[in-house]
Scaffold this active site. Sequence first.
Site, PDB file in Angstrom:
ATOM      1  N   ARG A  16       0.711  -1.029   0.242  1.00  0.00           N
ATOM      2  CA  ARG A  16       0.067  -0.263  -0.001  1.00  0.00           C
ATOM      3  C   ARG A  16       0.718   2.034   0.315  1.00  0.00           C
ATOM      4  NH1 ARG A  16      -5.274  -0.136   4.680  1.00  0.00           N
ATOM      5  NH2 ARG A  16      -4.886  -2.307   3.961  1.00  0.00           N
ATOM      6  N   SER A 105      -8.246   0.586   0.671  1.00  0.00           N
ATOM      7  CA  SER A 105      -9.508  -0.432   1.981  1.00  0.00           C
ATOM      8  C   SER A 105      -9.688   0.585   2.518  1.00  0.00           C
ATOM      9  CB  SER A 105      -8.895  -0.872   2.047  1.00  0.00           C
ATOM     10  OG  SER A 105      -9.067  -1.375   3.476  1.00  0.00           O
ATOM     11  N   HIS A 106      -9.914   0.963   3.282  1.00  0.00           N
ATOM     12  CA  HIS A 106     -10.094   2.046   4.261  1.00  0.00           C
ATOM     13  C   HIS A 106      -9.370   3.691   4.468  1.00  0.00           C
ATOM     14  CE1 HIS A 106      -7.884   0.240   6.906  1.00  0.00           C
ATOM     15  NE2 HIS A 106      -7.062   1.485   7.560  1.00  0.00           N
ATOM     16  N   LYS A 115      -4.295  -6.637  -2.510  1.00  0.00           N
ATOM     17  CA  LYS A 115      -4.567  -7.322  -1.508  1.00  0.00           C
ATOM     18  C   LYS A 115      -4.078  -8.858  -2.621  1.00  0.00           C
ATOM     19  CE  LYS A 115      -6.996  -5.463   2.600  1.00  0.00           C
ATOM     20  NZ  LYS A 115      -8.324  -5.065   2.651  1.00  0.00           N
ATOM     21  N   ASP A 244     -17.001  -1.417   4.288  1.00  0.00           N
ATOM     22  CA  ASP A 244     -15.651  -0.312   4.202  1.00  0.00           C
ATOM     23  C   ASP A 244     -15.096   0.338   3.029  1.00  0.00           C
ATOM     24  OD1 ASP A 244     -14.862  -2.593   3.659  1.00  0.00           O
ATOM     25  OD2 ASP A 244     -13.030  -2.074   4.524  1.00  0.00           O
ATOM     26  N   ASP A 246     -13.605  -1.558   0.120  1.00  0.00           N
ATOM     27  CA  ASP A 246     -13.840  -3.048  -0.977  1.00  0.00           C
ATOM     28  C   ASP A 246     -14.255  -3.346  -0.115  1.00  0.00           C
ATOM     29  OD1 ASP A 246     -12.241  -2.803   1.595  1.00  0.00           O
ATOM     30  OD2 ASP A 246     -10.738  -4.704   0.495  1.00  0.00           O
ATOM     31  N   ASP A 248     -14.938  -5.790   2.488  1.00  0.00           N
ATOM     32  CA  ASP A 248     -14.602  -7.066   3.164  1.00  0.00           C
ATOM     33  C   ASP A 248     -14.853  -6.508   5.229  1.00  0.00           C
ATOM     34  OD1 ASP A 248     -12.248  -5.442   4.096  1.00  0.00           O
ATOM     35  OD2 ASP A 248     -10.683  -6.631   2.363  1.00  0.00           O
ATOM     36  N   ARG A 249     -15.199  -5.198   5.295  1.00  0.00           N
ATOM     37  CA  ARG A 249     -15.179  -4.994   6.637  1.00  0.00           C
ATOM     38  C   ARG A 249     -16.934  -4.524   6.911  1.00  0.00           C
ATOM     39  NH1 ARG A 249     -11.329  -1.802   9.497  1.00  0.00           N
ATOM     40  NH2 ARG A 249     -11.953  -0.458   7.610  1.00  0.00           N
ATOM     41  N   HIS A 331     -13.080  -7.711  10.175  1.00  0.00           N
ATOM     42  CA  HIS A 331     -13.555  -8.265   9.796  1.00  0.00           C
ATOM     43  C   HIS A 331     -14.165  -9.922  10.395  1.00  0.00           C
ATOM     44  CE1 HIS A 331      -9.827  -7.145   6.940  1.00  0.00           C
ATOM     45  NE2 HIS A 331     -10.043  -6.436   7.955  1.00  0.00           N
TER      46      HIS A 331
END
Length: 467
Positions: A16, A105-106, A115, A244, A246, A248-249, A331
Amino acid sequence: MSHEFDPTVLREYDIRGIIGETLGADDARAIGRTFGSMLRKEGGSKVAVGYDGRVSSPMLEHALVEGLNSAGCDVVRVGLGATPMLYYAEASDDEIDGGIQITGSHNPPNYNGFKMVFQGRPFFGSDIQELGRLSAAGEWADGAGEVEDRDILDEYIARMVSALDGVDTAALEGMRVGWDAGNGAAGPALEKLVARLPGEHHVLFTEVDGNFPNHHPDPTVEENLADLRKLVSAKSLDFGVAFDGDGDRIGAIDGEGRVIWGDQLLMIYAEDLLQSRKGATIIADVKASRALYDHIAACGGEPLMWKTGHSLIKSKMKETGSPLAGEMSGHVFFADEYYGFDDALYAGVRLMASAARLGKSVTQLRSDMPQMINTPEMRFQVDESRKFAAIDEVKERLSGTDADVNGTDGVRVNTADGWWLLRASNTQDVLVARAESDSEEGLERLVGQIDEQLALSGLERGESVGH
């Protein structure tokens, strides 16, 4: 030919960086070429690639695909979507050997990253360091792979809706749910999903916009749930779910607007799952409430406390055969009727299923939980060279006492008042502290113990820093 990465971008769980400063097209090309070379060495040759809604994502995707092709890998492009949709593409097709999702992501809008999944397992830690080493040495395979575009969105949605198979239809039909995609990559999937779900659904901010005009897409920060709270209150909905950037959360609130934190969601999922799978091992990270571990045991499960970090938890699930795991950060991993990866859309559907099967509203389930008093996650900057050393010093000091210490990930200390935690972040020069008690006085004493240990190592809590 070789490529050196900026040292700040090769992180513990992913790659990242900041677009135009530490991350660009050349980096993406090198990641593709090196990952592809590593995969070919292990006998793999086909990689699924997806990307999130950030402005820089299409540019990085283009370069990544070039890199994968030049290492001789074929690419299946699944296009714009949530990270779990890319995981699904990788997990549901035996011919696909790896997957890469381009996502920040966030993080703020000017960040982006990657990822990765490698032959069905998370690609992290030493894998990422090895990728950096091979890239710097230019140890690359040569070839000319092919590219195929594949639209898997409808198939992915159908797979999620199947989580409701066999659940009482009347209970589901009566549900009224609010959803907030936060202008993240899960928006288009969410629109298609709610169109196929029983019950009444209201959605917010499903238009993908990498500038995040409404609020930052991090559902673990309470102020980001304000719009969802308004929606749930205005329409008198049963509960609300937020994602979030993307997808995944998961974040959630009940019908009264109370936050249902990651460990509290896991209490609901565990109670539901353990009705049919007595004795199952259920994993949560060291930041989770004691109420969760007690609840898993009370429902007939085997609670297992493990290290924080989605890749570490996924690896532990494979090792123990655990059907369910989760983290405070939202997650949640289902491996009982799903693939074991973290998917917030699927977790939202499972929340509906759990409430229906348990015969209680989400608000009732939240009200039934013990009232623990806890600090938020306190994060404070320390020098990188001190962060793990300080934790070791605390462990060393406590080892000479009768303190009840769990050293799985940092130091988690149980006392008559409750527990406190001090651990080093794997991704930043930050120490993380948390404490939980059933009384305000108890909490004060616990925080006092954290401060005492920090002081003995020449540190103090200071200002809390963000993720």
